[in-house]
Design a protein around this motif. Structure first.
Motif, PDB file in Angstrom:
ATOM      1  N   LEU A   1      22.236  49.840  41.971  1.00  7.01           N
ATOM      2  CA  LEU A   1      21.971  48.732  41.081  1.00  7.01           C
ATOM      3  C   LEU A   1      21.029  47.799  41.306  1.00  7.01           C
ATOM      4  CD1 LEU A   1      24.455  51.365  38.595  1.00  7.01           C
ATOM      5  CD2 LEU A   1      22.298  51.656  39.226  1.00  7.01           C
ATOM      6  N   ASP A   2      20.914  47.169  40.292  1.00  6.36           N
ATOM      7  CA  ASP A   2      20.690  46.080  39.977  1.00  6.36           C
ATOM      8  C   ASP A   2      19.898  44.926  41.295  1.00  6.36           C
ATOM      9  OD1 ASP A   2      21.569  45.990  37.669  1.00  6.36           O
ATOM     10  OD2 ASP A   2      24.064  45.421  38.447  1.00  6.36           O
ATOM     11  N   GLN A   3      19.993  46.037  42.466  1.00  5.11           N
ATOM     12  CA  GLN A   3      19.675  45.269  44.073  1.00  5.11           C
ATOM     13  C   GLN A   3      19.606  43.943  44.308  1.00  5.11           C
ATOM     14  OE1 GLN A   3      16.960  46.793  41.871  1.00  5.11           O
ATOM     15  NE2 GLN A   3      17.248  48.354  42.851  1.00  5.11           N
ATOM     16  N   SER A   4      21.379  43.501  44.382  1.00 12.74           N
ATOM     17  CA  SER A   4      22.165  42.236  44.061  1.00 12.74           C
ATOM     18  C   SER A   4      23.397  42.102  44.299  1.00 12.74           C
ATOM     19  CB  SER A   4      22.023  41.145  43.017  1.00 12.74           C
ATOM     20  OG  SER A   4      22.169  42.389  42.337  1.00 12.74           O
ATOM     21  N   VAL A   5      23.942  41.706  45.206  1.00 13.58           N
ATOM     22  CA  VAL A   5      26.015  41.116  45.286  1.00 13.58           C
ATOM     23  C   VAL A   5      25.878  40.179  44.729  1.00 13.58           C
ATOM     24  CG1 VAL A   5      25.688  42.363  47.199  1.00 13.58           C
ATOM     25  CG2 VAL A   5      25.413  40.124  47.019  1.00 13.58           C
ATOM     26  N   HIS A   6      27.223  40.472  44.232  1.00 10.66           N
ATOM     27  CA  HIS A   6      27.854  38.791  43.226  1.00 10.66           C
ATOM     28  C   HIS A   6      28.764  38.837  43.783  1.00 10.66           C
ATOM     29  CE1 HIS A   6      25.165  40.303  39.979  1.00 10.66           C
ATOM     30  NE2 HIS A   6      25.560  41.482  40.383  1.00 10.66           N
TER      31      HIS A   6
ATOM     32  N   GLU B   1      36.343  33.347  54.195  1.00 14.45           N
ATOM     33  CA  GLU B   1      36.662  34.602  54.182  1.00 14.45           C
ATOM     34  C   GLU B   1      35.738  35.139  53.081  1.00 14.45           C
ATOM     35  OE1 GLU B   1      38.727  38.294  55.022  1.00 14.45           O
ATOM     36  OE2 GLU B   1      39.284  37.930  52.642  1.00 14.45           O
ATOM     37  N   ARG B   2      34.744  35.427  52.708  1.00 20.39           N
ATOM     38  CA  ARG B   2      34.142  36.290  51.962  1.00 20.39           C
ATOM     39  C   ARG B   2      33.780  37.298  50.609  1.00 20.39           C
ATOM     40  NH1 ARG B   2      30.632  31.294  53.941  1.00 20.39           N
ATOM     41  NH2 ARG B   2      30.786  30.205  52.395  1.00 20.39           N
ATOM     42  N   SER B   3      34.102  37.731  49.612  1.00 25.10           N
ATOM     43  CA  SER B   3      34.565  38.790  49.058  1.00 25.10           C
ATOM     44  C   SER B   3      32.627  38.934  47.618  1.00 25.10           C
ATOM     45  CB  SER B   3      36.065  39.513  48.324  1.00 25.10           C
ATOM     46  OG  SER B   3      36.135  38.944  48.966  1.00 25.10           O
ATOM     47  N   PHE B   4      32.146  39.740  48.117  1.00 29.51           N
ATOM     48  CA  PHE B   4      30.965  41.078  47.423  1.00 29.51           C
ATOM     49  C   PHE B   4      31.263  41.644  46.454  1.00 29.51           C
ATOM     50  CE2 PHE B   4      29.836  37.205  50.283  1.00 29.51           C
ATOM     51  CZ  PHE B   4      29.007  36.590  49.722  1.00 29.51           C
ATOM     52  N   ARG B   5      30.683  41.639  45.938  1.00 29.41           N
ATOM     53  CA  ARG B   5      30.715  42.794  44.600  1.00 29.41           C
ATOM     54  C   ARG B   5      29.333  43.814  44.645  1.00 29.41           C
ATOM     55  NH1 ARG B   5      30.157  43.620  39.767  1.00 29.41           N
ATOM     56  NH2 ARG B   5      29.754  41.795  38.285  1.00 29.41           N
ATOM     57  N   PHE B   6      28.776  44.761  44.008  1.00 30.64           N
ATOM     58  CA  PHE B   6      28.200  45.669  43.832  1.00 30.64           C
ATOM     59  C   PHE B   6      27.795  46.450  43.596  1.00 30.64           C
ATOM     60  CE2 PHE B   6      29.138  47.557  48.115  1.00 30.64           C
ATOM     61  CZ  PHE B   6      28.877  48.852  48.580  1.00 30.64           C
TER      62      PHE B   6
ATOM     63  N   ARG C   1      23.302  39.053  53.825  1.00 30.25           N
ATOM     64  CA  ARG C   1      24.563  39.428  54.913  1.00 30.25           C
ATOM     65  C   ARG C   1      24.885  41.092  53.885  1.00 30.25           C
ATOM     66  NH1 ARG C   1      24.811  43.475  58.858  1.00 30.25           N
ATOM     67  NH2 ARG C   1      26.572  42.921  59.702  1.00 30.25           N
ATOM     68  N   ALA C   2      25.336  40.606  53.379  1.00 28.71           N
ATOM     69  CA  ALA C   2      26.518  41.580  52.246  1.00 28.71           C
ATOM     70  C   ALA C   2      25.811  41.991  51.147  1.00 28.71           C
ATOM     71  CB  ALA C   2      27.316  40.736  51.166  1.00 28.71           C
ATOM     72  N   ALA C   3      24.619  41.873  50.665  1.00 24.12           N
ATOM     73  CA  ALA C   3      23.206  42.620  50.635  1.00 24.12           C
ATOM     74  C   ALA C   3      22.125  43.512  51.161  1.00 24.12           C
ATOM     75  CB  ALA C   3      22.344  41.358  49.559  1.00 24.12           C
TER      76      ALA C   3
ATOM     77  N   VAL D   1      33.588  42.818  51.949  1.00 24.13           N
ATOM     78  CA  VAL D   1      33.997  41.431  52.577  1.00 24.13           C
ATOM     79  C   VAL D   1      33.476  41.293  53.574  1.00 24.13           C
ATOM     80  CG1 VAL D   1      36.784  40.554  52.855  1.00 24.13           C
ATOM     81  CG2 VAL D   1      36.358  42.021  51.325  1.00 24.13           C
ATOM     82  N   LEU D   2      32.932  39.897  53.831  1.00 25.54           N
ATOM     83  CA  LEU D   2      32.917  39.286  55.347  1.00 25.54           C
ATOM     84  C   LEU D   2      33.804  38.122  55.327  1.00 25.54           C
ATOM     85  CD1 LEU D   2      28.699  38.823  54.005  1.00 25.54           C
ATOM     86  CD2 LEU D   2      30.081  40.628  55.697  1.00 25.54           C
ATOM     87  N   LEU D   3      34.032  37.696  56.715  1.00 23.86           N
ATOM     88  CA  LEU D   3      34.551  36.639  57.627  1.00 23.86           C
ATOM     89  C   LEU D   3      33.428  36.542  58.703  1.00 23.86           C
ATOM     90  CD1 LEU D   3      37.288  34.840  58.471  1.00 23.86           C
ATOM     91  CD2 LEU D   3      37.832  36.472  59.862  1.00 23.86           C
ATOM     92  N   GLY D   4      32.146  34.870  58.638  1.00 21.18           N
ATOM     93  CA  GLY D   4      31.365  35.030  58.621  1.00 21.18           C
ATOM     94  C   GLY D   4      30.727  35.714  58.638  1.00 21.18           C
ATOM     95  N   ARG D   5      29.591  36.277  59.706  1.00 20.51           N
ATOM     96  CA  ARG D   5      28.671  37.355  59.512  1.00 20.51           C
ATOM     97  C   ARG D   5      29.603  38.962  59.732  1.00 20.51           C
ATOM     98  NH1 ARG D   5      24.019  36.833  58.907  1.00 20.51           N
ATOM     99  NH2 ARG D   5      23.153  38.656  60.001  1.00 20.51           N
ATOM    100  N   LYS D   6      30.302  39.045  60.036  1.00 15.67           N
ATOM    101  CA  LYS D   6      30.705  39.896  60.326  1.00 15.67           C
ATOM    102  C   LYS D   6      32.149  40.930  59.300  1.00 15.67           C
ATOM    103  CE  LYS D   6      34.871  41.967  63.049  1.00 15.67           C
ATOM    104  NZ  LYS D   6      35.919  41.624  64.230  1.00 15.67           N
ATOM    105  N   LEU D   7      31.390  42.224  58.898  1.00 18.82           N
ATOM    106  CA  LEU D   7      31.990  43.627  58.214  1.00 18.82           C
ATOM    107  C   LEU D   7      33.217  43.385  58.072  1.00 18.82           C
ATOM    108  CD1 LEU D   7      31.818  44.434  55.397  1.00 18.82           C
ATOM    109  CD2 LEU D   7      30.896  46.548  57.328  1.00 18.82           C
ATOM    110  N   VAL D   8      34.165  42.753  57.479  1.00 17.70           N
ATOM    111  CA  VAL D   8      35.391  42.893  57.959  1.00 17.70           C
ATOM    112  C   VAL D   8      36.226  43.850  56.700  1.00 17.70           C
ATOM    113  CG1 VAL D   8      36.542  40.194  58.547  1.00 17.70           C
ATOM    114  CG2 VAL D   8      36.959  40.975  56.824  1.00 17.70           C
ATOM    115  N   GLY D   9      36.006  44.373  55.557  1.00 22.22           N
ATOM    116  CA  GLY D   9      36.434  45.122  54.313  1.00 22.22           C
ATOM    117  C   GLY D   9      34.702  45.604  53.787  1.00 22.22           C
ATOM    118  N   PHE D  10      35.510  47.416  53.424  1.00 24.49           N
ATOM    119  CA  PHE D  10      34.247  47.374  53.118  1.00 24.49           C
ATOM    120  C   PHE D  10      35.226  49.023  51.749  1.00 24.49           C
ATOM    121  CE2 PHE D  10      31.312  51.200  52.062  1.00 24.49           C
ATOM    122  CZ  PHE D  10      29.636  50.560  51.490  1.00 24.49           C
TER     123      PHE D  10
END
Length: 105
Positions: free
Chosen positions: A37-42, A59-64, A20-22, A79-88
């Protein structure tokens, strides 16, 4: 067997959140006209947080990374809380569109 089932559920939920973050990162870069870049999230973090309903969730945080001209690298964050976007944070034009799509309540 219960521990194995719980581990499988946790792994599946983590993979779904990363996908979902990707999707969000890719769509934001496309909307802003920049290169993803890199076609991925971390994954960068995870914590317990309450949903609007009061239930606890992860709540999961990802960077790209993205580039505006092909020579530089910038870091975006989802930043996702479940499947909901809560931060970008990311490409400015995409960030403005994401902020406008958040509910105001």
């Amino acid at each position: 067997m219960i521990v194995g089932g719980a581990a499988f559920f946790f792994f599946s939920a983590a993979r779904a959140a990363a996908e979902r973050a990707a999707e969000i990162g890719r769509d934001a870069c496309q909307a802003a006209g920049v290169q993803w870049l890199d076609q991925s999230v971390h994954a960068t973090g995870m914590r317990l947080r309450r949903h609007g309903s009061g239930w606890l969730g992860l709540e999961r945080s990802f960077r790209f990374e993205y580039s505006e001209d092909g020579l530089d690298r910038h870091v975006g964050r989802v930043v996702l809380l479940g499947r909901k976007l809560v931060g970008f944070s990311g490409p400015s034009r995409a960030a403005q569109a994401m902020v406008r799509s958040f509910p105001t309540s």
